[in-house]
Enzyme design. Structure first.
Site, short mmCIF file in Angstrom:
data_model
loop_
_atom_site.label_atom_id
_atom_site.label_comp_id
_atom_site.label_asym_id
_atom_site.label_seq_id
_atom_site.Cartn_x
_atom_site.Cartn_y
_atom_site.Cartn_z
N ARG A 23 70.86 35.65 -16.92
CA ARG A 23 72.13 36.19 -17.38
C ARG A 23 72.67 37.23 -16.40
O ARG A 23 71.92 38.01 -15.84
CB ARG A 23 71.98 36.81 -18.77
CG ARG A 23 71.36 35.88 -19.80
CD ARG A 23 72.23 34.67 -20.03
NE ARG A 23 73.60 35.10 -20.25
CZ ARG A 23 74.05 35.65 -21.36
NH1 ARG A 23 73.24 35.79 -22.39
NH2 ARG A 23 75.29 36.03 -21.46
N LYS A 61 72.28 36.90 -35.44
CA LYS A 61 73.66 36.48 -35.23
C LYS A 61 74.04 35.31 -36.14
O LYS A 61 75.04 34.64 -35.90
CB LYS A 61 73.86 36.08 -33.76
CG LYS A 61 73.58 37.23 -32.79
CD LYS A 61 73.94 36.83 -31.38
CE LYS A 61 72.92 37.31 -30.40
NZ LYS A 61 73.14 36.76 -29.05
N PRO A 87 80.71 36.40 -29.72
CA PRO A 87 80.16 37.15 -30.85
C PRO A 87 78.69 37.50 -30.63
O PRO A 87 77.86 36.64 -30.36
CB PRO A 87 80.31 36.19 -32.03
CG PRO A 87 81.12 35.05 -31.54
CD PRO A 87 80.98 35.01 -30.06
N GLU A 88 78.38 38.77 -30.71
CA GLU A 88 76.98 39.22 -30.77
C GLU A 88 76.77 39.84 -32.15
O GLU A 88 77.64 39.74 -33.01
CB GLU A 88 76.70 40.21 -29.65
CG GLU A 88 76.79 39.55 -28.27
CD GLU A 88 75.96 40.27 -27.22
OE1 GLU A 88 74.88 40.77 -27.57
OE2 GLU A 88 76.41 40.35 -26.07
#
Length: 290
Positions: free
Chosen positions: A280, A69, A2-3
């Site tokens: 990342r 978020k 989930p972003e």
DNA sequence: TCCGCGCCCCGGCCGC
DNA sequence: TGCGGCCGGGGCGCG
């Protein structure tokens, strides 16, 4: 995972199902119970399980908001407003069902962790396969220090100026633009996937340092971030690794990606470069992104 | 006091 | 087919 767009969908899907409901009880999974009794902060952060339940039982769910978020459940009882702050981590999901089996997806049934019982007889279920998510009870919003420190919502009027100001700080000059936009004190809610997409849309190489990017290009990048986040919301979020919305459905933003997770650049058809930037996994096109 | 690094939490899944 | 190792958001401890 989930972003921001995915969390926005959770908020929209959940709100009509729970607002106005009264909390009548809370149950926790064996994993949560065992984790908490061994001293870990398994999902329920800040309080023990009994305190968490005692604090929220009898309260009405007044509102559900999203900040970056995080989800913010506003509760109200006869004395005061109070809150549950929740983050979905890597694999969290909420469902509102009559019984657990109604979730319909085996992994989310098996990995349920918090069941909030509602007066209607339904349950608000928090499931989380990897248990990286959290629910945190707080009396006052000021206690949510992790939320207070983040940049304005990207869609707010002041967010652009805030971003431009943050980027002038000396600490960012020698760092990559990708690291900067993924930092919550610069831009709120721009995770790895949307950062890759925004950099591609703005035609900026993610390796480029902040100081080598002019004001006009910085503004263009910010607008690209807002655009890809809006696209993400429009297309139901992306379902790279296990995101499900409140209806148990996947989003299909991942079919709209131009660079993330692709072998071929959607713009020029050239090969996509892949490299770890700011810890990342980063996808970019050396032909399109300078 | 502030910053940055490394660790930790976990199960799915990739690759050997 | 089995299994070891990698991934990752964010908090925290430490230097």
């Amino acid at each position: 995972m989930p972003e921001l767009p995915e969390v926005e969908h959770v908020k929209r899907g959940l709100s009509p199902k729970i607002i106005g409901e009264i909390i009548t009880g809370v149950h926790f999974s064996e994993k949560v119970t065992a984790g908490k009794s061994s001293g870990k902060q398994t999902i329920i952060k800040g309080t023990d399980l009994e305190t968490f339940e005692r604090n929220i039982i009898g309260s009405t769910i007044k509102a559900l908001d999203r900040r970056s978020k995080y989800l913010i459940f506003t509760l109200e009882n006869e004395w005061h407003e109070h809150y549950i702050i929740s983050h979905l981590g890597m694999s969290g999901a909420y469902f509102v069902v009559d019984q657990l089996e109604d979730i319909g997806i085996p992994n989310y049934i098996n990995h349920w962790h918090v069941a909030v019982h509602l007066q209607s007889g339904r349950q608000l279920i928090y499931s989380d396969i990897r248990r990286f998510g959290e629910l945190r009870y707080i009396e006052r919003l000021e206690e949510a220090t992790q939320i207070m420190a983040i940049a304005p919502e990207p869609f707010d009027d002041e967010a652009l100026d805030y971003y431009l100001t943050q980027l002038t700080a000396s600490k960012w000059q020698g760092r990559t633009i990708k690291e900067a936009i993924m930092n919550h004190s610069v831009v709120s809610g721009c995770g790895n996937i949307y950062a890759c997409e925004a950099l591609h849309l703005a035609r900026i190489n993610p390796n480029k340092t902040v100081k080598r990017i002019g004001r006009a290009k910085r503004i263009e990048l910010f607008q690209a971030i807002v655009h890809v986040l809006n696209e993400g919301i429009k297309y139901g979020g992306s379902s790279i690794s296990s995101y499900r919305n409140v209806e148990g459905k996947e989003g299909f933003m991942q079919t709209r990606f131009n660079i993330y997770g692709r072998k071929i650049c959607a713009t020029c058809g050239g090969p996509v470069s892949q490299k770890v930037i700011a810890t990342r996994n980063t996808h970019y096109c050396t032909h399109c992104q300078k």
